[in-house]
Design a protein around this motif. Sequence first.
Motif, PDB file in Angstrom:
ATOM      1  N   VAL A  82     -16.290 -11.183  36.373  1.00 30.11           N
ATOM      2  CA  VAL A  82     -14.962 -10.888  36.897  1.00 30.11           C
ATOM      3  C   VAL A  82     -14.555  -9.491  36.446  1.00 30.11           C
ATOM      4  O   VAL A  82     -14.608  -9.181  35.253  1.00 30.11           O
ATOM      5  N   LEU A  83     -14.180  -8.660  37.406  1.00 31.10           N
ATOM      6  CA  LEU A  83     -13.686  -7.318  37.112  1.00 31.10           C
ATOM      7  C   LEU A  83     -12.308  -7.154  37.737  1.00 31.10           C
ATOM      8  O   LEU A  83     -11.987  -7.817  38.734  1.00 31.10           O
ATOM      9  N   GLU A  84     -11.511  -6.284  37.158  1.00 30.76           N
ATOM     10  CA  GLU A  84     -10.283  -5.876  37.819  1.00 30.76           C
ATOM     11  C   GLU A  84     -10.537  -4.531  38.493  1.00 30.76           C
ATOM     12  O   GLU A  84     -11.505  -3.823  38.173  1.00 30.76           O
ATOM     13  N   ASP A  85      -9.674  -4.182  39.448  1.00 32.49           N
ATOM     14  CA  ASP A  85      -9.973  -3.042  40.309  1.00 32.49           C
ATOM     15  C   ASP A  85      -9.690  -1.678  39.689  1.00 32.49           C
ATOM     16  O   ASP A  85      -9.745  -0.656  40.385  1.00 32.49           O
ATOM     17  N   ASP A  86      -9.410  -1.668  38.388  1.00 26.45           N
ATOM     18  CA  ASP A  86      -9.303  -0.390  37.671  1.00 26.45           C
ATOM     19  C   ASP A  86     -10.422  -0.249  36.648  1.00 26.45           C
ATOM     20  O   ASP A  86     -10.358   0.615  35.767  1.00 26.45           O
ATOM     21  N   TYR A 118     -23.899 -18.086  26.135  1.00 33.52           N
ATOM     22  CA  TYR A 118     -22.540 -17.960  25.605  1.00 33.52           C
ATOM     23  C   TYR A 118     -21.442 -18.440  26.562  1.00 33.52           C
ATOM     24  O   TYR A 118     -20.400 -18.903  26.100  1.00 33.52           O
ATOM     25  N   GLY A 119     -21.645 -18.316  27.844  1.00 32.40           N
ATOM     26  CA  GLY A 119     -20.692 -18.860  28.810  1.00 32.40           C
ATOM     27  C   GLY A 119     -19.469 -18.004  29.074  1.00 32.40           C
ATOM     28  O   GLY A 119     -18.936 -17.999  30.171  1.00 32.40           O
ATOM     29  N   PHE A 120     -19.022 -17.280  28.068  1.00 34.93           N
ATOM     30  CA  PHE A 120     -17.921 -16.326  28.245  1.00 34.93           C
ATOM     31  C   PHE A 120     -18.231 -15.107  27.391  1.00 34.93           C
ATOM     32  O   PHE A 120     -18.451 -15.231  26.179  1.00 34.93           O
ATOM     33  N   VAL A 121     -18.231 -13.937  28.030  1.00 32.08           N
ATOM     34  CA  VAL A 121     -18.555 -12.698  27.316  1.00 32.08           C
ATOM     35  C   VAL A 121     -17.653 -11.584  27.823  1.00 32.08           C
ATOM     36  O   VAL A 121     -17.624 -11.299  29.029  1.00 32.08           O
ATOM     37  N   TRP A 122     -16.943 -10.946  26.910  1.00 32.60           N
ATOM     38  CA  TRP A 122     -16.176  -9.753  27.250  1.00 32.60           C
ATOM     39  C   TRP A 122     -17.132  -8.581  27.385  1.00 32.60           C
ATOM     40  O   TRP A 122     -18.005  -8.385  26.537  1.00 32.60           O
ATOM     41  N   ILE A 123     -16.969  -7.777  28.430  1.00 36.66           N
ATOM     42  CA  ILE A 123     -17.821  -6.592  28.595  1.00 36.66           C
ATOM     43  C   ILE A 123     -16.986  -5.314  28.525  1.00 36.66           C
ATOM     44  O   ILE A 123     -17.442  -4.240  28.899  1.00 36.66           O
ATOM     45  N   GLU A 124     -15.776  -5.426  28.038  1.00 33.39           N
ATOM     46  CA  GLU A 124     -14.830  -4.323  27.912  1.00 33.39           C
ATOM     47  C   GLU A 124     -14.519  -4.074  26.437  1.00 33.39           C
ATOM     48  O   GLU A 124     -14.904  -4.873  25.582  1.00 33.39           O
ATOM     49  N   GLY A 174     -12.844  -6.735  32.398  1.00 32.12           N
ATOM     50  CA  GLY A 174     -14.155  -7.272  32.757  1.00 32.12           C
ATOM     51  C   GLY A 174     -14.646  -8.343  31.802  1.00 32.12           C
ATOM     52  O   GLY A 174     -14.575  -8.173  30.587  1.00 32.12           O
ATOM     53  N   TYR A 175     -15.128  -9.455  32.369  1.00 27.99           N
ATOM     54  CA  TYR A 175     -15.719 -10.516  31.559  1.00 27.99           C
ATOM     55  C   TYR A 175     -16.676 -11.355  32.395  1.00 27.99           C
ATOM     56  O   TYR A 175     -16.610 -11.354  33.622  1.00 27.99           O
ATOM     57  N   LEU A 176     -17.567 -12.043  31.711  1.00 28.07           N
ATOM     58  CA  LEU A 176     -18.481 -12.992  32.333  1.00 28.07           C
ATOM     59  C   LEU A 176     -17.970 -14.396  32.052  1.00 28.07           C
ATOM     60  O   LEU A 176     -17.508 -14.683  30.944  1.00 28.07           O
ATOM     61  N   LEU A 177     -18.076 -15.269  33.047  1.00 24.05           N
ATOM     62  CA  LEU A 177     -17.565 -16.635  32.909  1.00 24.05           C
ATOM     63  C   LEU A 177     -18.538 -17.622  33.523  1.00 24.05           C
ATOM     64  O   LEU A 177     -19.023 -17.424  34.633  1.00 24.05           O
ATOM     65  N   ALA A 178     -18.826 -18.700  32.779  1.00 23.10           N
ATOM     66  CA  ALA A 178     -19.670 -19.785  33.261  1.00 23.10           C
ATOM     67  C   ALA A 178     -18.813 -21.039  33.478  1.00 23.10           C
ATOM     68  O   ALA A 178     -17.715 -21.145  32.930  1.00 23.10           O
ATOM     69  N   ILE A 224     -16.339 -13.640  22.436  1.00 21.11           N
ATOM     70  CA  ILE A 224     -17.660 -13.037  22.335  1.00 21.11           C
ATOM     71  C   ILE A 224     -17.678 -11.761  23.170  1.00 21.11           C
ATOM     72  O   ILE A 224     -17.217 -11.743  24.318  1.00 21.11           O
ATOM     73  N   GLY A 225     -18.217 -10.701  22.604  1.00 20.05           N
ATOM     74  CA  GLY A 225     -18.308  -9.441  23.328  1.00 20.05           C
ATOM     75  C   GLY A 225     -19.625  -8.747  23.076  1.00 20.05           C
ATOM     76  O   GLY A 225     -20.456  -9.228  22.290  1.00 20.05           O
TER      77      GLY A 225
END
Length: 254
Positions: free
Chosen positions: A94-98, A119-125, A158-162, A195-196
């Motif tokens: 999931v990303l936001e448009d900025d 991990y199922g949820f990971v921050w990428i920011e 931005g983050y990853l989600l399972a 988690i990041g």
Amino acid sequence: MPALPIYVVSLSSASARRDFMRRQFAGLEVQYEFFDAINGAENPDYYLFKKYNDKKRAQRRGQGTPLRLSQLGCFASHYQLWEKCLSDDQAMIVLEDDAILLAPFMDFYERAAEFADKYGFVWIEPSNKNKDHKGLTLEQIGPFTVKKFSKGFSHTAGYLLAPAQAKKLLAHCTEWIYPVDDTIDRFYEHKVEAIGVDPICVRPDESFESAISSGESTYKRSPQDIMRREYSSLADTIKRSIHNAGFFIRHKMR
């Protein structure tokens, strides 16, 4: 492993932001699509807004600090993506448009399924709450150091989600009291860990005018409101510290 879909949360009217994202994705071999965000100002009676509990927010944060319609719209947009993640039984990014895509983004994208499985949820920011992006090192995956953070991240660029983690977030969000980023940051309640990765993969472009913020509140807090806010913050600090201590002990015992 198959690549994960990317959803970019964006108001349908945000043509400049969408063009900004299209330019960044041009030439990249990724699957992405825009997810139409809810415009709270144009949809003040949107059905999901009924989840917002203004009374509980006032009890914890004081009077005069209600969530704005734009914040409710942002919350509803991410909430619907969590529902989609669960119903499709498909992890996603999931990303936001900025979001500015940084050099490590493609390395993460290529390994996203592995991160989702582990991990199922990971921050990428980057985190606004952890100085110098410091956290407890868990392992190395490719060029990324995976870290557990003691505090949240304070935005949702931005983050990853399972699906399993989407289910936890949805179960926690029967009532909305805080903005969506602060809600995700309450990992010590819903148990979706903070988690990041280091290096980070995206960062928000601060040159864009916020679609959520609409100026500072002029409300002057009463002594009672200040006490409620301080008590709530202290309670959160205690719960977060206990949770983090438990995580640290379990990690060291492995």
